[in-house]
Design an enzyme around this catalytic site. Structure first.
Site, short mmCIF file in Angstrom:
data_model
loop_
_atom_site.label_atom_id
_atom_site.label_comp_id
_atom_site.label_asym_id
_atom_site.label_seq_id
_atom_site.Cartn_x
_atom_site.Cartn_y
_atom_site.Cartn_z
N ASP A 6 0.76 -1.21 -0.20
CA ASP A 6 -0.06 0.15 -0.09
C ASP A 6 0.60 1.14 -0.11
O ASP A 6 1.72 1.43 0.78
CB ASP A 6 -0.81 -0.18 1.35
CG ASP A 6 -1.90 0.97 1.01
OD1 ASP A 6 -2.35 1.41 0.00
OD2 ASP A 6 -2.64 1.25 2.30
N HIS A 26 -3.96 14.14 -0.15
CA HIS A 26 -4.30 13.35 1.07
C HIS A 26 -2.96 13.55 1.88
O HIS A 26 -3.33 13.79 3.34
CB HIS A 26 -4.41 12.03 0.91
CG HIS A 26 -4.67 11.03 2.01
ND1 HIS A 26 -5.73 11.13 2.99
CD2 HIS A 26 -3.83 10.03 2.54
CE1 HIS A 26 -5.46 10.19 3.80
NE2 HIS A 26 -4.31 9.68 3.71
N GLU A 70 -10.87 3.96 3.31
CA GLU A 70 -10.19 4.80 2.34
C GLU A 70 -10.30 4.55 0.92
O GLU A 70 -10.25 3.22 0.50
CB GLU A 70 -8.49 4.32 2.82
CG GLU A 70 -8.10 4.84 4.12
CD GLU A 70 -6.75 4.62 4.58
OE1 GLU A 70 -5.91 3.99 3.53
OE2 GLU A 70 -6.30 5.07 5.48
N GLU A 123 -9.25 4.17 -2.64
CA GLU A 123 -8.03 3.94 -3.28
C GLU A 123 -8.34 3.06 -4.70
O GLU A 123 -9.18 2.67 -4.84
CB GLU A 123 -7.01 2.95 -2.43
CG GLU A 123 -6.50 3.69 -1.05
CD GLU A 123 -5.59 2.73 -0.47
OE1 GLU A 123 -4.69 2.19 -1.18
OE2 GLU A 123 -5.55 2.97 0.97
N ASP A 172 -9.26 0.34 1.71
CA ASP A 172 -8.50 -0.21 2.76
C ASP A 172 -8.85 0.38 4.11
O ASP A 172 -8.59 1.24 4.46
CB ASP A 172 -7.15 0.27 2.25
CG ASP A 172 -6.23 -0.43 2.88
OD1 ASP A 172 -6.30 -1.69 3.14
OD2 ASP A 172 -4.87 0.00 3.30
N ARG A 221 -8.66 3.86 13.06
CA ARG A 221 -8.04 5.30 13.51
C ARG A 221 -7.09 5.03 14.80
O ARG A 221 -6.10 5.49 15.13
CB ARG A 221 -8.68 6.58 13.06
CG ARG A 221 -9.18 6.63 11.43
CD ARG A 221 -7.86 6.68 10.65
NE ARG A 221 -8.43 6.91 9.24
CZ ARG A 221 -7.62 6.83 8.15
NH1 ARG A 221 -6.36 6.93 8.28
NH2 ARG A 221 -8.12 7.11 6.87
N GLN A 245 -4.73 2.35 15.19
CA GLN A 245 -3.44 2.82 14.36
C GLN A 245 -2.58 4.19 15.11
O GLN A 245 -1.45 3.99 15.06
CB GLN A 245 -3.89 3.46 13.08
CG GLN A 245 -2.67 3.86 12.21
CD GLN A 245 -3.09 4.21 10.70
OE1 GLN A 245 -4.28 4.08 10.35
NE2 GLN A 245 -2.17 4.98 9.92
N LYS A 270 -4.60 -2.00 10.11
CA LYS A 270 -4.68 -2.01 8.56
C LYS A 270 -4.95 -3.58 8.14
O LYS A 270 -5.03 -3.65 7.01
CB LYS A 270 -3.53 -1.35 7.91
CG LYS A 270 -3.68 0.12 8.27
CD LYS A 270 -4.73 0.95 7.75
CE LYS A 270 -4.43 0.97 6.15
NZ LYS A 270 -5.51 1.67 5.51
N THR A 282 -9.34 -5.44 3.69
CA THR A 282 -9.32 -4.72 2.59
C THR A 282 -10.37 -5.27 1.42
O THR A 282 -10.40 -6.55 1.29
CB THR A 282 -8.08 -4.72 1.89
OG1 THR A 282 -6.91 -4.16 3.06
CG2 THR A 282 -7.88 -3.94 0.79
N GLU A 302 -10.61 12.87 7.00
CA GLU A 302 -10.42 14.10 6.20
C GLU A 302 -11.72 14.49 6.27
O GLU A 302 -11.92 15.99 6.47
CB GLU A 302 -9.92 13.91 5.02
CG GLU A 302 -8.31 13.37 4.96
CD GLU A 302 -8.28 13.03 3.43
OE1 GLU A 302 -7.53 14.03 2.70
OE2 GLU A 302 -8.20 11.56 3.03
#
Length: 818
Positions: A217, A224, A306, A308, A352, A356, A359, A372, A376, A504
């Site tokens: 990844d 971002h 996320e 992606e 993905d 948070r 993490q 993570k 996925t 975000e």
């Protein structure tokens, strides 16, 4: 007042305005990999300039304007069709529930293995500088019956191009040919093949498109990375010092990559099947202001998506030197930019998922780990790089570094300027750019069918391109293998509605996102709740070209399972209760207790631990000639195996070796292996079996003996018992030949096992030998004298569980009770 332009740009514009078509032989970049169509201009750049209107390709298959899978797409995936019942009288080479390689067109998934078996993918050619090149050493019948695309991905790019062009020709309407591809009516004119190979997408079950070996990844969207940096380090230190020098990435976990089970194909967002993922538990920091307080355990509270886009690596593994007998593992070598461009097979959407809060506590100093690795989700149709080539565009950065930096509005907003470093030579791409892929994310709470679009982004918001990612990944000599998956990282634009994550969108929980709820109500989110579904979609649009889309990448969040996992047993029970029923059930074996052929099948059924019902057929009473049995076995022989397939259709198979091979293949995961996998051992086992089956057994059959006796009785001096004498001679000759062959095999290898082919477990050879030995004794042959090696094999078999309860005399008493 005109802006300064290069002579090259001026000439391009002049050629466009003059409507001049340049021959593909003069193209220095696209060459054969993006052949021209009518009114298409080939230029020396990967970034497409404004182009004249193209003549859109037309298909004989109905394709709506908003369908992701137009004739200009032709993605590849892996599908199965559990609910499908064949309407043809033919026998499919794969069962409906077996995953196989497919493509998508309109509202259909198309079985590539069936097209290959029908010969529609033979004699492929690929465009080249000198016209066309015939594709050699490509075997579509083998490649496309696999449960993954890995073998196809491992081919050279010219093979991908050739297969895609052939599929376009098969789906193209007559009279709508272009300069490169002519319509091929082979599928259009074959209604039975259409009915068996084309399945509605809504009835299709999707699988991962490849066996993913390694997953990496990246963190390649400047917008971002800047947003996250501002949140956690402030605007002046948003990007880490290394970020503008190389693509930043980390290695992920491929075992938790799951397929999205839905595909929209232009239907309403959120419709169709929905995958699920589970909220993770882990360590959560107790007090961010005082790390000495440590952590606590619990469910993630800041669950996030996320947005992606990921790509699959294809082509042969990059090697520093060819493999040898002593070194068969690839020794990698760095890829050049041109090599990397030809190693990108295609792209998928990716969610993905991120925890948070987990993490935040764990990522120092080595980066993400359990936050993570839990899930996925990817879309399951791989959109090829060839399909995306018409949508090449500049990135939001314009160009990377240097005094000649071209700034657009996005770059200016991000304070990009001459201070940005120019990439090192190995990353400096003269064809730097991205694709104009519109990306959206919608959320759907569990209490409503309504969805709310929370993000509109684009793949052009990538500072580091997919080619640069692959080049940098291999810079150390890392071998890149077909099926490896490389992801972009979260893709965000400069405006709030372009942000590709809840982190975000809510700006670290300081903003509220309003969603449509049930019955006109509103729901508030800062991060994701249990029951929320995240639906990602992506497509390319351009005048004169059919829509190229990815389908949906969607999944719904299930509640966490807290420690000590109290509900785990219930979940296991529920999963066990919902396991699919076996493919083949209700076995019946029609046979005669003394028949050596029936005996073989009984051994095989025991080997595979398959329960079955015995239906005795008395050959002495000629029950095999009764009409009811003749309808089941037209040869009026035993055995006959009868069972129900997965569609509940009754299937009958005759001939013992055919039955044994079916059982070994259909129940490969049960019991023991009857046919060796190693090719030589497999051939030798079948050789011994065929000597018995074809060279001995037919000559000892009751029908053969009776025929010979009948013929002898018609002679003037009839010889009584001629049939049995003939059978005895045939058996003795055959067993003598087998003894010589098997004893030589065992003598050549002193480490050989006790069974016929030197194995340490019985095979089809032993299954045929043991019943034949029984018949040899029955005909008065001194087997101990003429076959000492086979006698030892027989003794080994008698002590093996496959053979213990299947002796004929034991079976006679069972049959007599029927």
């Amino acid at each position: 007042t005109m802006p300064a332009v290069s002579l090259f740009d001026f000439l391009k514009a002049t050629i466009l305005l003059s409507n001049i078509k340049i021959s593909p032989a003069h193209s220095t970049v696209f060459k054969a990999f993006f052949p021209p169509r009518k009114n298409t201009l080939i230029i020396c750049s990967n970034v497409s300039p404004p182009q004249p209107v193209l003549n859109m390709r037309k298909s004989w298959i109905e394709i709506s304007e908003n369908c992701d899978f137009s004739l200009d797409n032709i993605p590849f995936g892996v599908c199965s069709f559990p609910s499908y019942k064949s309407i043809s009288s033919g026998v499919p080479l794969l069962t409906p529930s077996t995953p196989r390689c497919c493509t998508a067109i309109g509202k259909f998934s198309v079985d590539l293995h069936l097209l290959a078996e029908a010969g529609l993918l033979d004699e492929l050619v690929a465009p080249s500088d000198n016209g066309v090149t015939k594709i050699s050493n490509f075997h579509p019948r083998i490649v496309f019956c696999q449960p993954s695309l890995n073998d196809f991905m491992a081919c050279d790019k010219k093979v991908w191009v050739a297969v895609r062009n052939r599929l376009i020709s098969l789906f193209m309407a007559a009279g709508h040919e272009d300069d490169v591809i002519e319509s091929n009516p082979s599928l259009h004119n074959n209604l039975p093949l259409q009915s068996n190979s084309m399945h509605l997408l809504e009835n299709t079950l999707y699988h991962l498109p490849a066996t993913i070996g390694d997953y990496t990844d990246f963190y390649s969207s400047r917008e971002h990375a800047t947003n996250v940096g501002i949140m956690f380090r402030g605007k002046d230190n948003a990007l880490q010092p290394n970020w503008l020098h190389m693509p930043i990435g980390y290695h992920g976990r491929s075992s938790s990559i799951f397929p999205s089970l839905s595909t929209s194909c232009g239907s309403s967002v959120g419709s169709g099947k929905m995958s699920t993922i589970r909220r993770p538990c882990g360590q959560l920091q107790i007090d961010a202001s005082d790390p000495t307080k440590g952590s606590t355990y619990g469910p993630c509270k800041l669950m996030d998506f996320e947005l992606e886009v990921a790509f699959f690596v294809g082509g042969p593994t990059n090697r520093d030197e060819p493999p040898t007998a002593d070194n068969k593992e690839p020794i990698g070598k760095p890829l050049t930019l041109d090599e990397a461009a030809n190693r990108i097979f295609g792209y998928v959407l990716m969610n993905d998922w991120s925890a948070r809060d987990i993490q935040k506590w764990e990522y120092v100093p080595l980066g993400p780990f359990t936050a993570k690795n839990f899930a996925t989700t990817i879309s399951t149709w791989v959109v090829t790089s060839m399909a995306l080539d018409p949508f090449r565009c500049e990135t939001s950065a314009g160009k990377q570094g240097g005094d000649d930096l071209k700034m657009n509005d996005d770059a200016e907003e991000l304070n990009v300027g001459k201070g940005d470093p120019t990439p090192l030579d190995y990353l400096k791409d003269p064809n730097y750019g991205s694709y104009d892929v519109n990306l959206t994310v919608s959320l759907q709470p569990s209490n409503t069918q309504k969805t709310t679009k929370v993000c509109q982004s684009n793949l052009k918001h990538m500072y580091w391109s997919s080619v640069q990612q692959l080049v940098h990944h291999s810079v150390t000599g890392c071998p890149m293998r077909a099926g490896d998956l490389l992801a972009s990282g979260t893709i965000s634009g400069k405006e709030q509605h372009n942000f590709g994550s809840m982190l975000e969108l809510s700006w670290k929980g300081n903003r509220e996102i309003i969603l449509d709820g049930a019955e006109g109500s509103k729901e508030v989110r800062k991060f994701l709740k249990d029951g929320d579904a995240v639906i990602m979609e992506g497509c390319c649009r351009k005048e004169g070209i059919g829509r190229v889309g990815f389908g949906q990448c969607s999944a719904r969040i299930l509640p966490a399972i807290p420690f000590p996992y109290e509900v785990e047993e219930k979940i296991v029970q529920a999963a066990t209760a919902t396991q699919p029923t076996p493919k083949f059930t209700n076995f019946k074996l029609y046979g005669f207790w003394r028949s050596s052929c029936t005996w073989r099948v009984r051994i095989a059924l025991a080997a595979k631990e398959i329960p079955y019902e015995i239906v005795p057929i008395d050959l002495f009473s000629k029950e095999q000639m009764i009409d009811d049995y003749t309808a089941k076995n037209h040869m009026q022989q035993v055995p006959t195996l009868e069972f129900n397939d997965e569609t509940d259709t009754i299937v009958r198979i005759t001939q013992s070796l055919a039955i044994i091979e079916f059982l070994d293949s259909a129940f490969a995961d049960r019991g023991g292996m009857i046919l060796p996998l190693e090719p030589v051992a497999r051939a030798k086992a079948k050789e011994i079996a065929e000597i018995v089956n074809s060279g001995i057994q037919p000559l000892q059959n009751l029908s053969t003996i009776q025929t010979l006796d009948s013929m002898a009785a018609q002679q003037s001096n009839p010889d009584e018992g001629v049939g049995k004498k003939f059978a005895k001679e045939a058996i003795e000759k055959g067993l003598s030949i087998l003894e010589d062959k098997i004893s030589r095999l065992h003598a050549a290898d002193r480490k050989a096992g006790p069974f016929a082919v030197g194995s340490f477990g019985p095979t089809i050879a032993d299954i045929c030998l043991v019943p034949q030995f029984y018949n040899g004794r029955r005909f008065g042959i001194e087997v101990e004298r003429i076959c000492p090696t086979i006698v030892q094999i027989e003794n080994a078999c008698k002590n093996h569980p496959w053979f213990r309860a299947i002796l004929p005399d034991m079976q006679r008493s069972i049959d007599s009770k029927k």
